[in-house]
Design an enzyme around this catalytic site. Sequence first.
Site, mmCIF file in Angstrom:
data_model
loop_
_atom_site.group_PDB
_atom_site.id
_atom_site.type_symbol
_atom_site.label_atom_id
_atom_site.label_comp_id
_atom_site.label_asym_id
_atom_site.label_seq_id
_atom_site.Cartn_x
_atom_site.Cartn_y
_atom_site.Cartn_z
ATOM 1 N NE ARG A 108 -3.838 1.620 0.621
ATOM 2 C CZ ARG A 108 -4.819 2.833 0.762
ATOM 3 N NH1 ARG A 108 -5.057 1.566 -1.529
ATOM 4 N NH2 ARG A 108 -5.991 2.507 0.888
ATOM 5 C CB THR A 384 -9.153 -0.407 -7.625
ATOM 6 O OG1 THR A 384 -9.262 0.977 -6.480
ATOM 7 C CG2 THR A 384 -8.365 -1.561 -6.781
ATOM 8 C CB THR A 402 -5.658 0.951 -5.723
ATOM 9 O OG1 THR A 402 -7.320 2.062 -6.370
ATOM 10 C CG2 THR A 402 -5.029 0.852 -4.742
ATOM 11 C CG ASP A 426 -8.623 5.384 -0.696
ATOM 12 O OD1 ASP A 426 -9.377 6.058 -0.487
ATOM 13 O OD2 ASP A 426 -7.717 4.070 -1.213
ATOM 14 C CB SER A 455 -7.160 -0.219 1.495
ATOM 15 O OG SER A 455 -7.820 -0.854 0.049
ATOM 16 C CB SER A 456 -12.623 -0.919 0.591
ATOM 17 O OG SER A 456 -12.914 0.223 1.190
ATOM 18 N N GLY A 476 -13.440 -1.144 -6.931
ATOM 19 C CA GLY A 476 -14.388 -0.105 -6.171
ATOM 20 C C GLY A 476 -14.898 -0.014 -5.567
ATOM 21 N N GLY A 477 -13.556 0.490 -4.787
ATOM 22 C CA GLY A 477 -13.675 1.366 -3.691
ATOM 23 C C GLY A 477 -14.611 0.897 -2.261
HETATM 24 N N1 GLY Z 1 -8.492 2.934 -3.071
HETATM 25 C C1 GLY Z 1 -9.750 2.512 -3.231
HETATM 26 C C2 GLY Z 1 -9.078 1.331 -1.619
HETATM 27 O O1 GLY Z 1 -7.808 1.121 -1.867
HETATM 28 O O2 GLY Z 1 -9.435 1.119 -1.353
#
Ligand code: GLY
Length: 573
Positions: A108, A384, A402, A426, A455-456, A476-477
């Site tokens: 990340r 993403t 992403t 985020d 993050s998701s 998809g966030g």
């Molecule tokens: N940028 C979307 C996530 O990491 O959830």
Amino acid sequence: MQKALSPNTKFVWHCINFYLILILTGCAAGQLGKNNSGEFKNGMVVSANGIASKVGISILKKGGNAVDAAVAVQFALAVVYPNAGNIGGGGFMVYRAASGETNSLDFREKAPSAATRDMYLDSLGNPIVDKSLHGQIASGVPGSVAGMEAAHKKYGKLSWSALLQPAIDLAKNGFPITKRQASQLNANHPRFMHFNPDGTALIKLTGPWQENDLLVQTQLANTLTFIQQKGKSGFYEGAVADSIVAEMKAGNGIITHEDLKNYRAIWRKPVTGTFKGYDVITMPPPSSGGIALMQLLESVEPYPFKKWGHNADSTFQVMVEAERRAYADRATHLGDADFYNVPQTELLKPTYNKARMASFSFDSASTSASIKAGEIDIPEHLETTHFSIVDRAGNAVAITTTLNASFGSLIVVKGAGFLLNDEMDDFSVKAGAPNMFGLIGGKANEIAANKRMLSSMTPTILAKDGKLFMVVGTPGGSTIITSVFQTILNVIDFDMTMQQAVDAKRFHHQWLPDEVDVEKTALDSVKVKKLEEKGYKIIKSGNIGRVDAILRTPRGKYLGGADSRGDDKVAGY
Ligand code: GLY
């Protein structure tokens, strides 16, 4: 800057490129499942782009394993899928070896060392519109190159150089863009011009992009060659690092040489749990996805979904209520566990999650105003991409990666030819203020120097009786978690094939705003009326998620599911 080629030159280039791609991927015609639903026994790659999927298969055919293929696909996607495939962003990898060994890798992005909690607020303490989303200031320190090197060093078999070569060839020689890509590049033309006044390969000067135009990215090819020659130092140090820092100085960015040099990918213990006898292996913080996915599965496990049916109103109610509760927990309790004491053990207790559902009644919708994060005794963020890979031995890789928004911060590093992320959005830029996905957060996810934003992303692997069962994930966030959740239920509870499970219509609830986004035709009008009468606010939504997944059949064959919402493709052999 990208120059449009004359129609004749374009045709010749198209032919040369087509054969180059065939040669470099070693791919025979017909390798792709025609309708993405072929059954293969030796290996499979499902990604957002057919060329990238073929690159992965070519690596498997050369004797590479799933991790080798994943590294090659990640770099290929940085070329052929610039919306989200990246070297200027970050991501997560979940790994399960055929032996049963599991691991997860956090690559990340992280906040630059000069980042501060209130850096996106004005003098009155209000978020400055889009400051965390556009321009150099929106970027976190990229993690993808370090992540790929770490993955390769630990598990790779083929040479690093061999894994970079397909991406370099695709960047140098160009590739034919899809209709969807042409339309996305055209839609972003004014924004690319604004943020990259000196030009980028993504800008065509002689008129709109058309399907099958060749996208040639010479600067990106050079950057990838540095990485091929020097590993991660070819990105985090030397000429490429100089270009990133110069790009920061050209705008309002704060990433320094030290930030780049100090970036490390981190191996983390995966989140694990069980659902109806299946082992679930998924991503820990700084992803919220793994914990929230397990919370959702544990919350719904007691309910007879199979009897009620897919998207039946009772099924819908239970899933939405579980989502409301899990996302309330996410907003309060989840952040980078290296900076914030995430109550992971408590949140993952089946008893905790089942108790959270006790306040729900089938008679009427709960309200998000009445649902708070669970009280836990703590001692003391649309674009993403995801790919799923299995090899002949049964090793499996799930990677979600992403730039955050489509094309990230829209900044292409001058001279180096790659897009930078806008991942800083985020973070919770202000407690209670929604980010681009409408997600809110607080202390757990506030900005701090060197901290990783929540993050998701939910790359996930399932196993059953010691054998691989499924590899799954999606972009998809905020909808990533609920899309993975629904795909798993579609197979386990609703007996769908992998392709059906991926294509089935989806819905999504995230606590706040207190509404359920529902894809067209997911629910008929009778159900919608019934649910509205119970207090659910139903919002018709466009596509939710873009799931790419692989299922291992009881006969040991691989079935792919490539989401028909995009250009996604299954490749297998
Ligand atoms: N940028 C979307 C996530 O990491 O959830």
